[in-house]
Design an enzyme around this catalytic site. Structure first.
Site, mmCIF file in Angstrom:
data_model
loop_
_atom_site.group_PDB
_atom_site.id
_atom_site.type_symbol
_atom_site.label_atom_id
_atom_site.label_comp_id
_atom_site.label_asym_id
_atom_site.label_seq_id
_atom_site.Cartn_x
_atom_site.Cartn_y
_atom_site.Cartn_z
ATOM 1 N N ASP A 110 0.823 -1.203 0.000
ATOM 2 C CA ASP A 110 0.000 0.000 0.000
ATOM 3 C C ASP A 110 0.864 1.261 0.000
ATOM 4 O OD1 ASP A 110 1.046 -0.212 2.521
ATOM 5 O OD2 ASP A 110 -0.868 -0.061 3.585
ATOM 6 N N LYS A 141 7.533 26.390 20.169
ATOM 7 C CA LYS A 141 7.132 25.426 19.141
ATOM 8 C C LYS A 141 8.323 24.684 18.516
ATOM 9 C CE LYS A 141 2.950 28.021 18.003
ATOM 10 N NZ LYS A 141 2.166 28.720 16.956
ATOM 11 N N ASP A 192 2.433 6.410 2.400
ATOM 12 C CA ASP A 192 1.752 5.228 2.948
ATOM 13 C C ASP A 192 0.255 5.489 2.843
ATOM 14 O OD1 ASP A 192 0.684 3.168 4.380
ATOM 15 O OD2 ASP A 192 1.636 3.690 6.287
#
Length: 348
Positions: free
Chosen positions: A226, A276, A331
């Site tokens: 996949d 962050k 994926d």
């Protein structure tokens, strides 16, 4: 010396010397480089003929008649992309350069169309239920879902075939008859396809125990059915054979941004604050090269996932290498991934 290195000449060479090199190397191109092998231009037999038609003397330096802005390829480019560029611009050769413009190779149409035939077995895992892609997978196994006009697994198969591989095994479980009906014995592609069937799911590594172990005589590719990727399988094979070991796992860099300011402290005292921050990790890309010995160590009907199998090898002091995938990789596990694949497929 690699054959392409014989095509390198100095910009101060004369046309006469360049013609002699063209005749000697027989690839219809020479690459003009400086002392650091930086590509300055190219000279083909067509360029020479045009110069002669303009009555340029044979003593003319090639710097005056070469193509100063030739098309080039990057090392990471796969066969299909190189062929596409060659077709688009009617090229028979394409210099390969690194990020600094240094010549590191030469691709020719003749070599690309006469690809090697490689005997490494390729094992494609196609037994999953595709639960997160329902309702699309209610009546169709995930590897047969189409991206563009072809099933995902067919795209994977054809990329291996284009690299020269011809021995394939496919592992099935969910709706196996549909997969067998589509791919058959591989004769449609001029290759050999055989199947192993998992009566119960055996994990991402357990199906290795169902293979005919006596026929696994060279490193085996194992890949989830996949994935969409432009990974150069020949580069992976070369890496594995160079570094040895029980296995090579392909990995992908993954970035995660903490959406808040992170405070680092010592006791009740703040030592630093980072707004962050970005953390980078290597994640499993679902593509492996496995030594025959490792494949044969998995017994029939053993349930085991590939990470566990490789962790066992590491615990036994056996080498497991990693190969970073910087090429396109996706994926197709969720609906948003499938939709993204539809949007990006044309650019592959």
């Amino acid at each position: 010396m690699k054959q392409w290195e014989k095509t390198l000449i100095s910009p101060d060479c004369t046309m006469e010397e360049a013609i002699a090199t063209l005749d000697r190397v027989a690839v219809r191109i020479v690459m003009v480089v400086d002392t650091q092998r930086q590509l300055l231009g190219t000279l083909t037999d067509g360029d020479v003929r045009r110069a002669l038609l303009k009555q340029r003397p044979l003593a003319t330096p090639v710097r005056e008649v070469m193509c100063v802005s030739p098309r080039t390829a990057e090392k990471s480019w796969g066969r299909e992309r190189i062929l596409s560029v060659m077709e688009k611009y009617s090229l028979l050769q394409l210099p390969v350069v690194d990020a600094q413009g240094t010549v590191i190779g030469l691709q020719t149409l003749h070599d690309l169309l006469n690809r090697p035939r490689l005997n490494n077995p390729v094992f494609l895992m196609a037994g999953g239920f595709g639960t997160r892609l329902r309702p699309l997978t209610h009546n169709c196994p995930k590897p047969l879902l189409k991206v563009g006009d072809k099933p995902i697994l067919e795209i994977i198969l054809e990329r291996f075939i284009s690299a020269g591989f011809h021995r394939f095994f496919i592992s099935t479980h969910y709706m196996p008859e549909m997969i067998r009906a589509h791919f058959g014995d591989g004769s449609r592609w001029g290759v050999d396809i055989r199947y192993v069937h998992e009566e119960v799911p055996l994990g991402t590594g357990g199906a290795l125990g169902l293979l005919p172990h006596e026929e696994i005589d060279s490193p085996l590719f194992l890949m989830n059915g996949d994935l969409l990727t432009t990974l150069n399988f020949l580069n992976l094979l070369e890496f594995h054979e160079t570094h040895g070991g029980a296995a090579t796992m392909c990995v992908r860099e993954y970035e995660y941004t903490v959406p808040y300011g992170v405070v680092e402290s010592e006791g009740h005292t703040i030592r630093s604050m980072v707004e962050k921050p970005v953390h980078k990790f290597f994640i499993n890309a679902g593509i492996y090269l496995l030594s025959p010995e490792l494949v044969k160590s998995v017994q029939a009907e053993t349930r085991i996932d590939m990470p566990t199998l490789l962790e066992q090898e590491i615990a036994q002091q056996r080498t497991v290498n990693m190969f970073p995938v910087h090429e396109y990789w996706l994926d197709i596990g969720r609906m948003e991934d499938f939709q993204r694949a539809q949007q990006e497929f044309a650019s592959l």
